[in-house]
Scaffold this motif. Structure first.
Motif, PDB file in Angstrom:
ATOM      1  N   THR A 264      51.021 -75.723 -15.552  1.00  0.00           N
ATOM      2  CA  THR A 264      50.019 -74.730 -15.178  1.00  0.00           C
ATOM      3  C   THR A 264      49.451 -75.144 -13.832  1.00  0.00           C
ATOM      4  O   THR A 264      48.946 -76.263 -13.684  1.00  0.00           O
ATOM      5  N   VAL A 265      49.566 -74.260 -12.859  1.00  0.00           N
ATOM      6  CA  VAL A 265      49.095 -74.565 -11.506  1.00  0.00           C
ATOM      7  C   VAL A 265      47.973 -73.612 -11.108  1.00  0.00           C
ATOM      8  O   VAL A 265      47.902 -72.484 -11.594  1.00  0.00           O
ATOM      9  N   HIS A 266      47.107 -74.102 -10.253  1.00  0.00           N
ATOM     10  CA  HIS A 266      46.045 -73.260  -9.684  1.00  0.00           C
ATOM     11  C   HIS A 266      45.826 -73.680  -8.230  1.00  0.00           C
ATOM     12  O   HIS A 266      46.108 -74.828  -7.865  1.00  0.00           O
ATOM     13  N   PRO A 267      45.310 -72.767  -7.404  1.00  0.00           N
ATOM     14  CA  PRO A 267      45.022 -73.116  -6.024  1.00  0.00           C
ATOM     15  C   PRO A 267      43.576 -73.574  -5.835  1.00  0.00           C
ATOM     16  O   PRO A 267      42.664 -73.071  -6.495  1.00  0.00           O
ATOM     17  N   GLU A 268      43.415 -74.528  -4.958  1.00  0.00           N
ATOM     18  CA  GLU A 268      42.104 -74.914  -4.460  1.00  0.00           C
ATOM     19  C   GLU A 268      42.191 -74.805  -2.949  1.00  0.00           C
ATOM     20  O   GLU A 268      43.221 -75.146  -2.362  1.00  0.00           O
TER      21      GLU A 268
ATOM     22  N   TYR B 267      44.868 -75.386   1.757  1.00  0.00           N
ATOM     23  CA  TYR B 267      45.183 -75.164   0.347  1.00  0.00           C
ATOM     24  C   TYR B 267      45.736 -76.433  -0.298  1.00  0.00           C
ATOM     25  O   TYR B 267      46.462 -77.212   0.338  1.00  0.00           O
ATOM     26  N   ARG B 268      45.437 -76.568  -1.581  1.00  0.00           N
ATOM     27  CA  ARG B 268      46.110 -77.525  -2.469  1.00  0.00           C
ATOM     28  C   ARG B 268      46.522 -76.748  -3.699  1.00  0.00           C
ATOM     29  O   ARG B 268      45.718 -75.988  -4.256  1.00  0.00           O
ATOM     30  N   THR B 269      47.751 -76.928  -4.122  1.00  0.00           N
ATOM     31  CA  THR B 269      48.196 -76.387  -5.393  1.00  0.00           C
ATOM     32  C   THR B 269      48.166 -77.559  -6.370  1.00  0.00           C
ATOM     33  O   THR B 269      48.767 -78.604  -6.103  1.00  0.00           O
ATOM     34  N   VAL B 270      47.458 -77.393  -7.483  1.00  0.00           N
ATOM     35  CA  VAL B 270      47.180 -78.491  -8.404  1.00  0.00           C
ATOM     36  C   VAL B 270      47.716 -78.134  -9.786  1.00  0.00           C
ATOM     37  O   VAL B 270      47.578 -76.993 -10.239  1.00  0.00           O
ATOM     38  N   ASN B 271      48.348 -79.114 -10.453  1.00  0.00           N
ATOM     39  CA  ASN B 271      48.857 -78.857 -11.807  1.00  0.00           C
ATOM     40  C   ASN B 271      47.821 -79.253 -12.863  1.00  0.00           C
ATOM     41  O   ASN B 271      46.724 -79.710 -12.535  1.00  0.00           O
ATOM     42  N   GLN B 272      48.192 -79.084 -14.110  1.00  0.00           N
ATOM     43  CA  GLN B 272      47.280 -79.319 -15.232  1.00  0.00           C
ATOM     44  C   GLN B 272      46.883 -80.783 -15.370  1.00  0.00           C
ATOM     45  O   GLN B 272      45.905 -81.098 -16.048  1.00  0.00           O
ATOM     46  N   ARG B 273      47.594 -81.687 -14.729  1.00  0.00           N
ATOM     47  CA  ARG B 273      47.247 -83.106 -14.762  1.00  0.00           C
ATOM     48  C   ARG B 273      46.372 -83.507 -13.571  1.00  0.00           C
ATOM     49  O   ARG B 273      46.076 -84.682 -13.380  1.00  0.00           O
TER      50      ARG B 273
ATOM     51  N   PHE C 202      49.157 -76.832   2.121  1.00  0.00           N
ATOM     52  CA  PHE C 202      49.471 -76.027   3.303  1.00  0.00           C
ATOM     53  C   PHE C 202      48.186 -75.467   3.884  1.00  0.00           C
ATOM     54  O   PHE C 202      47.127 -75.531   3.254  1.00  0.00           O
ATOM     55  N   ALA C 203      48.278 -74.942   5.081  1.00  0.00           N
ATOM     56  CA  ALA C 203      47.160 -74.248   5.717  1.00  0.00           C
ATOM     57  C   ALA C 203      47.594 -72.814   5.969  1.00  0.00           C
ATOM     58  O   ALA C 203      48.764 -72.549   6.250  1.00  0.00           O
ATOM     59  N   SER C 204      46.647 -71.895   5.856  1.00  0.00           N
ATOM     60  CA  SER C 204      46.940 -70.485   6.092  1.00  0.00           C
ATOM     61  C   SER C 204      45.754 -69.868   6.823  1.00  0.00           C
ATOM     62  O   SER C 204      44.602 -70.178   6.509  1.00  0.00           O
ATOM     63  N   SER C 205      46.055 -69.007   7.791  1.00  0.00           N
ATOM     64  CA  SER C 205      45.003 -68.391   8.602  1.00  0.00           C
ATOM     65  C   SER C 205      44.971 -66.884   8.413  1.00  0.00           C
ATOM     66  O   SER C 205      46.012 -66.249   8.227  1.00  0.00           O
ATOM     67  N   PHE C 206      43.749 -66.345   8.492  1.00  0.00           N
ATOM     68  CA  PHE C 206      43.509 -64.918   8.264  1.00  0.00           C
ATOM     69  C   PHE C 206      42.522 -64.388   9.304  1.00  0.00           C
ATOM     70  O   PHE C 206      41.562 -65.077   9.654  1.00  0.00           O
ATOM     71  N   MET C 207      42.774 -63.164   9.760  1.00  0.00           N
ATOM     72  CA  MET C 207      41.805 -62.457  10.582  1.00  0.00           C
ATOM     73  C   MET C 207      40.922 -61.661   9.631  1.00  0.00           C
ATOM     74  O   MET C 207      41.428 -60.915   8.785  1.00  0.00           O
ATOM     75  N   VAL C 208      39.594 -61.826   9.763  1.00  0.00           N
ATOM     76  CA  VAL C 208      38.650 -61.272   8.802  1.00  0.00           C
ATOM     77  C   VAL C 208      37.591 -60.451   9.536  1.00  0.00           C
ATOM     78  O   VAL C 208      37.080 -60.871  10.583  1.00  0.00           O
ATOM     79  N   ARG C 209      37.263 -59.324   8.958  1.00  0.00           N
ATOM     80  CA  ARG C 209      36.239 -58.455   9.530  1.00  0.00           C
ATOM     81  C   ARG C 209      34.878 -59.156   9.480  1.00  0.00           C
ATOM     82  O   ARG C 209      34.524 -59.788   8.481  1.00  0.00           O
TER      83      ARG C 209
END
Length: 158
Positions: free
Chosen positions: A105-109, A130-136, A143-150
């Motif tokens: 089970t993974v979730h993003p932080e 971002y970090r993708t983290v498992n149940q342990r 990774f890093a991700s960029s967004f243009m935001v209003r």
């Protein structure tokens, strides 16, 4: 780390460097691997052939790296922070740090690593680490991700 919830109207000014976010989790199934392979054409044996994956030194089949990345991006949208995103600008520094197995089970932080205005007064840029983290609690991808935001309209809604 607190979660941002709902489909609120989050503007560029509402999040600043250091703000932390956590998306919901998903348990990886055989169906995820088979559907991802069919969708993308990525029919690599590590993902679809149990014997091959074990011979390669894994405990079993592993999820596609781009699947884990896409799930992290998608699951974080459920926090509601992307309602004012005008453009996705890309990815940087993608690293798969541990395998993701069926049953994990993974979730993003994510953390706001940078926030800067643009030359246009109505928008800004967020860069999220971002970090993708498992149940342990193990980090399986970064990774890093960029967004243009209003940006919030002057004298506008709060």
């Amino acid at each position: 780390m607190s979660a941002v919830t709902g489909q609120g109207r989050v503007f560029w000014e509402d999040l600043t460097v250091g703000d932390a976010l956590r998306g919901p989790g998903v348990t990886i199934t055989d169906s995820h691997l088979v559907q991802w392979a069919g969708l993308t054409g990525d029919w690599v044996s590590l993902h679809l052939d149990e014997s091959y994956a074990q011979e390669a030194g894994f405990a079993g089949r592993i999820a596609h790296g781009p699947l884990s990345l896409s799930l992290s991006l998608g699951l974080l949208t459920q926090t509601g922070i992307f309602g004012n995103v005008q453009a996705w600008l890309g990815l940087d520094e993608v690293r798969a740090t541990a395998p993701v197995f069926i049953g994990d089970t993974v979730h993003p932080e994510a953390e706001i690593a940078a926030a800067r205005p643009t030359s246009k007064r109505d928008r800004g840029i967020w860069t999220l680490s971002y970090r993708t983290v498992n149940q342990r609690g193990e980090t399986v991808m970064t990774f890093a991700s960029s967004f243009m935001v209003r940006r919030r309209p002057e004298g506008g809604e709060r």
